[in-house]
Design an enzyme around this catalytic site. Structure first.
Site, mmCIF file in Angstrom:
data_model
loop_
_atom_site.group_PDB
_atom_site.id
_atom_site.type_symbol
_atom_site.label_atom_id
_atom_site.label_comp_id
_atom_site.label_asym_id
_atom_site.label_seq_id
_atom_site.Cartn_x
_atom_site.Cartn_y
_atom_site.Cartn_z
ATOM 1 N N PHE A 1 -78.182 39.114 -7.272
ATOM 2 C CA PHE A 1 -76.922 39.608 -6.698
ATOM 3 C C PHE A 1 -77.076 39.664 -5.182
ATOM 4 O O PHE A 1 -78.141 40.027 -4.689
ATOM 5 C CB PHE A 1 -76.592 41.014 -7.224
ATOM 6 C CG PHE A 1 -76.191 41.030 -8.671
ATOM 7 C CD1 PHE A 1 -74.863 40.907 -9.051
ATOM 8 C CD2 PHE A 1 -77.164 41.155 -9.663
ATOM 9 C CE1 PHE A 1 -74.498 40.913 -10.396
ATOM 10 C CE2 PHE A 1 -76.803 41.150 -11.001
ATOM 11 C CZ PHE A 1 -75.470 41.034 -11.378
ATOM 12 N N GLU B 1 -87.577 40.868 -4.840
ATOM 13 C CA GLU B 1 -86.727 40.037 -3.965
ATOM 14 C C GLU B 1 -87.451 39.670 -2.675
ATOM 15 O O GLU B 1 -87.403 38.532 -2.211
ATOM 16 C CB GLU B 1 -85.423 40.771 -3.634
ATOM 17 C CG GLU B 1 -84.413 40.779 -4.766
ATOM 18 C CD GLU B 1 -84.697 41.824 -5.818
ATOM 19 O OE1 GLU B 1 -85.551 42.707 -5.572
ATOM 20 O OE2 GLU B 1 -84.074 41.781 -6.894
ATOM 21 N N ASP C 1 -76.150 41.766 -3.202
ATOM 22 C CA ASP C 1 -76.534 43.115 -2.785
ATOM 23 C C ASP C 1 -78.054 43.208 -2.592
ATOM 24 O O ASP C 1 -78.540 43.969 -1.760
ATOM 25 C CB ASP C 1 -76.095 44.128 -3.839
ATOM 26 C CG ASP C 1 -74.655 43.904 -4.257
ATOM 27 O OD1 ASP C 1 -73.802 44.710 -3.892
ATOM 28 O OD2 ASP C 1 -74.378 42.885 -4.937
ATOM 29 N N PHE C 2 -78.789 42.445 -3.399
ATOM 30 C CA PHE C 2 -80.254 42.521 -3.343
ATOM 31 C C PHE C 2 -80.830 41.708 -2.178
ATOM 32 O O PHE C 2 -82.029 41.741 -1.915
ATOM 33 C CB PHE C 2 -80.887 42.052 -4.663
ATOM 34 C CG PHE C 2 -80.344 42.723 -5.893
ATOM 35 C CD1 PHE C 2 -79.634 43.916 -5.806
ATOM 36 C CD2 PHE C 2 -80.538 42.161 -7.152
ATOM 37 C CE1 PHE C 2 -79.118 44.531 -6.944
ATOM 38 C CE2 PHE C 2 -80.032 42.774 -8.288
ATOM 39 C CZ PHE C 2 -79.318 43.951 -8.184
ATOM 40 N N HIS D 1 -73.571 45.897 -7.061
ATOM 41 C CA HIS D 1 -73.571 44.512 -7.553
ATOM 42 C C HIS D 1 -72.292 43.769 -7.187
ATOM 43 O O HIS D 1 -71.848 42.901 -7.917
ATOM 44 C CB HIS D 1 -73.712 44.483 -9.082
ATOM 45 C CG HIS D 1 -75.014 45.003 -9.590
ATOM 46 N ND1 HIS D 1 -75.286 46.337 -9.682
ATOM 47 C CD2 HIS D 1 -76.121 44.357 -10.042
ATOM 48 C CE1 HIS D 1 -76.506 46.504 -10.173
ATOM 49 N NE2 HIS D 1 -77.042 45.323 -10.401
#
Lengths: 328, 319
Positions: free
Chosen positions: A83, A60, A85-86, A129
């Protein structure tokens, strides 16, 4: 008008922009052969080839930096982070680099890139996620943050984001991907920083973002049966914020409920509430400004717990009633 | 190698050395604020490697960036003015010492989150690969950056996609005050690069001629389609990490030993012993550098400060 899904609208915007401009390419994890974790880029590898649909390693940070660097030299990358979250991993490149390079180099650099990412809960994907972290990025000067709530907005706003000469975080909602709506076939651009009144009403303003717009619309139907006429304003982009339609709506209704999925503490609702309180709408308020937002917890796996973690339609109905009945 | 080239290298080495000394002086006078990281001792790397680049190659580096800015051709006065926080500075007074850049010279600047520019370098290289040009990207960083995730993600991406990027590690033996052996499980940095399939070699970073040769070879390999390359320049910073470094982490004997390999001295001895230049010519260069620096300080002093309007400029591209 033809109806397509939100996911198809995202794909169509990317496809049409890539056809229009060779400088646009898609970079991300499993966006090519796999077709995207949610299928947003399904079929695009076959259409554009591996030079323009770039499958990256799991990186990422690396891919966000690669997109930023390519944008510096005139490309217009669309980066997909699987996602939201990443985005915590990608955020250094986004926050310290993409957002700041223009300012840091005295206006001599530009970073025309879009970072698309699915956010939100409701799929049983649990703590890693399911988050809604948009306000992390709304806090950063130099970034723009877009949150479409309908297929029509998704296409028009994504086209604008790709054409924009700044770094744009484009937040899609997983639960909206399968929703259908009218979308013109030809390319069209919805300006960034333009709120939209999704429903007109006179008793209460609901300012909602992303999936909460559709929940608010559903709540409004029940409330209408009870004689409560709700107006729903969707900011569509949270940075820049188009505050005027919100202020005007609050002046009209005298009451406001702010609804978002992200955790209330430090969430965008605080910014909206303060914007209203600091504006000329303050004097028109007949009730306190109320926020309905995600509970102060991570998103749990268990279906019942997960549903309770973020506002649902009945929660919106109940809160709207309380405000209108003077019980807040 | 032509005489002119050697003399130009000598001029650049001296310019960097004297520029840094002048900056240090200005810092102590309170004319320069914030952080100031001097390149003294490492001059041969910026000079020798940038000399080997072709005009369309990109350069990107970390926060110890004055030398790279000078050798890509930014006028000393524009850098000095930047450090003085003046609107005439190369970044209009908004970046300061650590964020010098000139996009017209394909110099993408100095970055101050250690390692944070390595992913950007892969992006510069990716764009050139995408456009099918013969441009390479020279990416400079210190030994300390090789311990952070950026380094590993960037080398992996560059190796996987065979990006036209030359990673140049300036191993000056310390990440701030921490010696390489105390911070890196593998002390030969080249071995880390080899793990990602990059051809990597160690170079005497104190010798401008060796730096030039190694860089030229590596860039030729990139342009021949052999993919990303890696050079570990063995060097030493003679001064502290930044101004006010108490230097508790190394001995003065160690510093003195490295000073015997002064990059200016090495080139000077070569020029004189091979009779490529005489003492008078070199002194003339020293003098002209001195004059240019005095003019640079004067320019910085006399330049206007940014106006209140500049505060909100350059955050977004309008329309």
């Amino acid at each position: 008008m033809r109806e397509i899904t939100y996911l198809e609208a995202v794909r169509e915007a990317m496809t049409q922009e890539m056809e229009r401009d060779e400088k646009v390419f898609l970079i991300g994890e499993d966006v090519g052969q796999y077709g995207g974790a949610f299928g947003a880029s399904f079929g695009m590898l076959e259409k554009f080839g591996p030079d323009r649909i770039l499958d990256t390693p799991i990186t990422e940070l690396g891919l966000t930096g690669a997109a930023t660097g390519a944008a510096l030299v005139g490309m217009r990358p669309i980066a997909e982070i699987m996602f939201m979250d990443f985005l915590t991993l990608a955020s250094e490149q986004l926050v310290n680099q993409a957002a700041k390079l223009r300012f840091m180099f005295g206006g001599r650099a530009t970073v025309p890139m879009v970072l698309r990412t699915p956010a939100g809960s409701g799929t049983g994907a649990a703590e890693h996620h399911s988050q809604s972290l948009e306000n992390w990025f709304a806090h950063i000067p130099g970034l723009k943050v877009v949150m479409p709530s309908t297929p029509y907005d998704a296409k028009g706003l994504l086209i604008s984001s790709i054409r924009d000469n700044n770094a744009v975080v484009f937040v899609e909602h997983k639960l909206l991907y399968k929703t259908k709506g009218p979308v013109p076939e030809e390319p069209y651009a919805i300006p960034l920083g333009q709120a939209d009144v999704k429903r007109e009403g006179k008793d209460l303003t609901i300012v909602a973002t992303s999936v909460m717009v559709s929940r608010a619309l559903e709540a409004a139907k029940t409330l209408a049966e009870e004689g409560i006429d709700v107006e729903i304003v969707d900011p569509r982009t949270i940075r820049p914020l188009d505050a005027e339609p919100i202020i005007q709506s609050v002046i009209k209704t005298g009451r406001v409920l702010i609804v978002h999925e992200a955790v209330k503490m430090g969430g965008y609702g605080g910014e909206l509430a303060a914007t209203i309180a600091e504006s000329r709408a303050f004097g028109y308020l007949d009730a306190p400004i109320v926020r309905l937002a995600g509970r102060d917890i991570p998103i749990p796996y268990n279906r019942t717990l997960e549903l309770s973690a973020v506002p649902q339609v009945p929660d919106i109905i109940a809160k709207a009633r309380e405000i209108v009945q003077g019980k807040v | 190698m032509s005489n002119e080239m050697y003399l130009e290298w000598y001029r650049q080495l001296v310019m960097i050395r004297r520029f840094e000394q002048k900056s240090s002086e200005m810092y102590q006078l309170g004319k320069i604020g914030g952080f100031l990281h001097l390149y003294i001792g490492q001059e041969a790397i910026a000079v020798g490697s940038v000399a080997a680049r072709q005009e369309n190659d990109h350069v990107i580096t970390a926060y110890r960036d004055h030398a790279h800015a000078l050798v890509v051709g930014i006028e000393p006065k524009l850098i000095m003015a930047e450090m003085f926080g003046k609107v005439t500075g190369v970044s209009k007074g908004k970046g300061g010492s650590m964020h010098l850049a000139d996009v017209n010279r394909r110099f993408w600047g100095g970055y101050a989150v250690v390692g944070g520019h390595l992913p950007l370098a892969t992006g510069l290289a990716l764009a050139e690969q995408y456009k099918h040009t013969d441009s390479a990207t020279l990416c400079y960083f210190g030994d300390g950056s090789t311990n952070i995730g950026y380094f590993h993600e960037s080398l992996n991406l560059a190796g996987t996609w065979q990006l036209p990027v030359l990673f140049i590690c300036e191993n000056n033996q310390y990440g701030m005050g921490t010696a390489v052996a105390r911070a890196s499980a593998v002390t030969a940095i080249v071995d880390k690069a080899k793990a990602y399939g990059l051809p990597a070699s160690q170079v005497d970073g104190m010798n401008v001629m060796k730096v030039y040769e190694a860089t030229q070879k590596a860039l030729a390999a990139i342009r021949a389609g052999e993919g990303p390359q890696f050079l570990e320049m063995i060097t030493y910073r003679f001064e502290g990490h930044s101004m006010g470094d108490p230097l508790r982490y190394r001995s003065s004997e160690e510093v003195e030993k490295w000073r015997e390999d002064d990059p200016i001295g090495i080139l000077e001895r070569h020029l004189l012993s091979e009779k490529l230049a005489d003492k008078a010519t070199l002194e003339q260069i020293d003098k002209s550098v001195e004059q240019e620096l005095e003019a640079a300080v004067k320019f910085a002093e006399e330049s206007p400060l940014p106006s209140a309007d500049d505060l909100f400029a350059h955050i977004y591209v309008e329309a």
